[in-house]
Write an enzyme that holds these catalytic residues in place. Structure first.
Site, PDB file in Angstrom:
ATOM      1  N   HIS A 276      -3.093  83.102   6.488  1.00  0.00           N
ATOM      2  CA  HIS A 276      -3.836  83.587   7.666  1.00  0.00           C
ATOM      3  C   HIS A 276      -4.713  82.435   8.148  1.00  0.00           C
ATOM      4  O   HIS A 276      -4.202  81.389   8.527  1.00  0.00           O
ATOM      5  CB  HIS A 276      -4.604  84.844   7.234  1.00  0.00           C
ATOM      6  CG  HIS A 276      -5.201  85.643   8.349  1.00  0.00           C
ATOM      7  ND1 HIS A 276      -4.950  85.424   9.668  1.00  0.00           N
ATOM      8  CD2 HIS A 276      -6.072  86.704   8.324  1.00  0.00           C
ATOM      9  CE1 HIS A 276      -5.620  86.309  10.406  1.00  0.00           C
ATOM     10  NE2 HIS A 276      -6.316  87.084   9.608  1.00  0.00           N
ATOM     11  N   HIS A 315       5.206  83.012  12.819  1.00  0.00           N
ATOM     12  CA  HIS A 315       4.202  84.044  13.060  1.00  0.00           C
ATOM     13  C   HIS A 315       4.865  85.406  12.965  1.00  0.00           C
ATOM     14  O   HIS A 315       6.014  85.559  13.380  1.00  0.00           O
ATOM     15  CB  HIS A 315       3.583  83.877  14.456  1.00  0.00           C
ATOM     16  CG  HIS A 315       2.253  84.533  14.573  1.00  0.00           C
ATOM     17  ND1 HIS A 315       2.133  85.863  14.868  1.00  0.00           N
ATOM     18  CD2 HIS A 315       0.997  84.053  14.408  1.00  0.00           C
ATOM     19  CE1 HIS A 315       0.846  86.164  14.880  1.00  0.00           C
ATOM     20  NE2 HIS A 315       0.131  85.094  14.605  1.00  0.00           N
ATOM     21  N   ASP A 371      -2.566  77.346  14.375  1.00  0.00           N
ATOM     22  CA  ASP A 371      -3.127  76.467  13.352  1.00  0.00           C
ATOM     23  C   ASP A 371      -2.475  75.099  13.274  1.00  0.00           C
ATOM     24  O   ASP A 371      -2.985  74.220  12.584  1.00  0.00           O
ATOM     25  CB  ASP A 371      -3.010  77.144  11.975  1.00  0.00           C
ATOM     26  CG  ASP A 371      -3.956  78.312  11.853  1.00  0.00           C
ATOM     27  OD1 ASP A 371      -5.070  78.192  12.385  1.00  0.00           O
ATOM     28  OD2 ASP A 371      -3.583  79.328  11.253  1.00  0.00           O
TER      29      ASP A 371
END
Ligand code: CMC
Length: 436
Positions: A276, A315, A371
């Site tokens: 996460h 994702h 990210d």
């Protein structure tokens, strides 16, 4: 739900035939979903518990109705309260977006002034929080300190337990959004052995955070406007992402009616994980491990053979380019003009190029997520790698609070309590230790 053999076509219902009994059940459909509890009438005999769905990791289960964030993962669309993320990142500040997420509309001029004033007058933390912070070892991970001091805040504001009091909830919004950067910066200062810097309420939200992080002896710290803006945009991009793991933790823990500081600590703990919010940290470590462009093919080969993952890729919801990654990629250019180019960017760009053409990634629809590039900017801004998830948490605080507040006011919600499929032993009798 009633059993019937002949449902009329065109009705907003679903017919389910149980082949064990030959019975057909008609289940109402609302918003393209059926209620899982409607399945409980499907029984083989009256003593049966009734049918359940089995959905580990909530792959296809809506746990709430929400009006906050919309994602179309196939098209790469992200909207907060209807506004495209690209427009919010370009035209708003983080505090405007935080207000939008929580209250549902963008603030007017006066509302924003009042909101900003409330947040900035709640940036200070009780002096005893410093003592909590001082108890950590010098090399404690800042996310561990952040999670713990968030939880500690609950002991300073016991009245926040009155979660059904709108004024108490309001105070919680100010305090948690106001204090998150202070706790984050204090965690950093503790880890480098520098004195804590108190908030400067004349600075912007992001500017004040930079001051608390980096101020040394300057009488007045003036953040670089490009850095300040970039950080503010990063907070916007991270502010909410509908029912992700940490939002689910906020709602799930909050559903026990615990105080919001404890629930926020649980959400931050969920964010800490490498799958996460910890992924941005993992990306930088991965890029450092790859080292040079020449090592990329070998690294990709290992990933394809299941020896690790390409961090910052893939994702649960996006099966297309994460729109946040696209904004960050552009933002990176502005930041690198000030800081100089992060040498790891070349490795990241090459990795992306190769992965986007490779059948393994194409077939699985694995694209860069938020990210993949954020860590490169953070590193150029001199944030240590272990601060990355903490930065994510500062931005995400407003989303957690919006989700928590919506959950509390939703008459459909109760304490979160999933079912299980029990596959353990049937009843058996304990044999005394001497006979085992
Ligand atoms: N590298 C290599 N293979 C991958 C990756 C990856 N990053 N992500 C998924 N796969 C493969 C996976 O091995 C599986 O292959 P197969 O079908 O052959 O078994 C397939 O793609 C589906 O993966 P999954 O694990 O079932 O997908 P998921 O929806 O459960 O996981 C994810 C989503 C984000 C946890 C995963 O893509 C991942 O681990 N990515 C790397 C970590 C990361 O970047 N996380 C940040 C997410 S964005 C920020 C946030 O929301 O926190």
């Amino acid at each position: 739900m009633a059993a019937t053999a002949e449902p009329a076509k065109g009705q907003n219902t679903l017919s389910i035939t149980d082949n064990r009994t030959g019975k057909t059940y008609i289940v109402p459909i609302e918003h393209d979903t059926i209620k899982a509890t409607d399945l409980r009438q499907i029984k083989v005999n009256p003593e049966d518990f009734g049918m359940m769905t089995y959905d580990p990791a909530f792959m296809n289960t809506a746990s709430c109705k929400s009006k906050i964030t919309f994602i179309d993962g196939d098209k790469g669309i992200l909207r907060y309260r209807g506004y495209p993320i690209e427009q919010l990142a370009e035209k708003c500040t983080y505090l405007e977006v935080a207000y939008l997420l929580i209250y549902g509309e963008l603030p007017g001029k006066q509302q924003l002034e009042e909101w900003t004033n409330h947040i900035t007058t709640h940036t200070f933390v009780h002096e005893n929080i410093k003592k909590v912070m001082d108890g950590f070892h010098y090399d404690a991970h800042p996310m561990g300190m952040f999670v713990s001091t968030l939880a500690a805040l609950s002991t300073f504001y016991p009245s926040a337990k009155k979660i059904n009091d709108p004024l108490e909830r309001e105070m919680t919004f100010y305090r948690l959004i106001g204090k998150a950067p202070t706790l984050a910066a204090f965690a950093y200062r503790h880890s480098v052995g520098m004195p804590y810097v108190h908030p400067d309420n004349e600075l912007s939200y992001a500017g004040d955070f930079l001051a608390m992080m980096y101020r040394v002896a300057e009488p007045k710290y003036r953040p670089n406007p490009i850095m300040e803006h970039a950080l503010d945009v990063l907070f916007i991009l991270h502010a909410d992402h509908e029912q992700n793991c940490s939002a689910n933790a906020m709602r799930g823990v909050g559903s026990s009616q615990v105080d919001p500081y404890s629930a926020a600590a649980a959400a931050a703990a969920a964010l800490y994980g490498p799958l996460h919010g910890g992924a941005n940290e993992a990306v930088l470590r991965m890029l450092a491990e790859i080292g040079t462009k020449e090592n990329i093919p070998g690294f990709i080969k290992d990933v394809k053979e299941g020896k690790g993952r390409l961090m910052g890729f893939g994702h649960r919801v996006y099966k297309n380019y994460d729109p946040r990654a696209a904004i960050i990629k552009k933002l990176a250019d502005q930041v690198f003009e000030v800081t100089g180019r992060n040498p790891k960017l070349d490795i990241a760009l090459e990795l992306e190029k190769i992965a986007l053409q490779d059948e393994y990634f194409v077939k699985r629809k694995l694209y860069p997520n938020v990210d993949f590039y954020s860590g490169l900017i953070y590193q150029a801004m001199k944030f240590p790698v272990d601060m990355f998830p903490v930065l994510f948490a500062i931005g995400r605080m407003s989303g957690w609070l919006a989700q928590w507040s919506e959950m509390l006011q939703d008459p459909d919600q109760k304490i979160a309590r999933p079912r299980q499929v029990f596959l353990g032993n049937e009843k058996r009798d304990v044999v005394m230790l001497s006979q085992r």
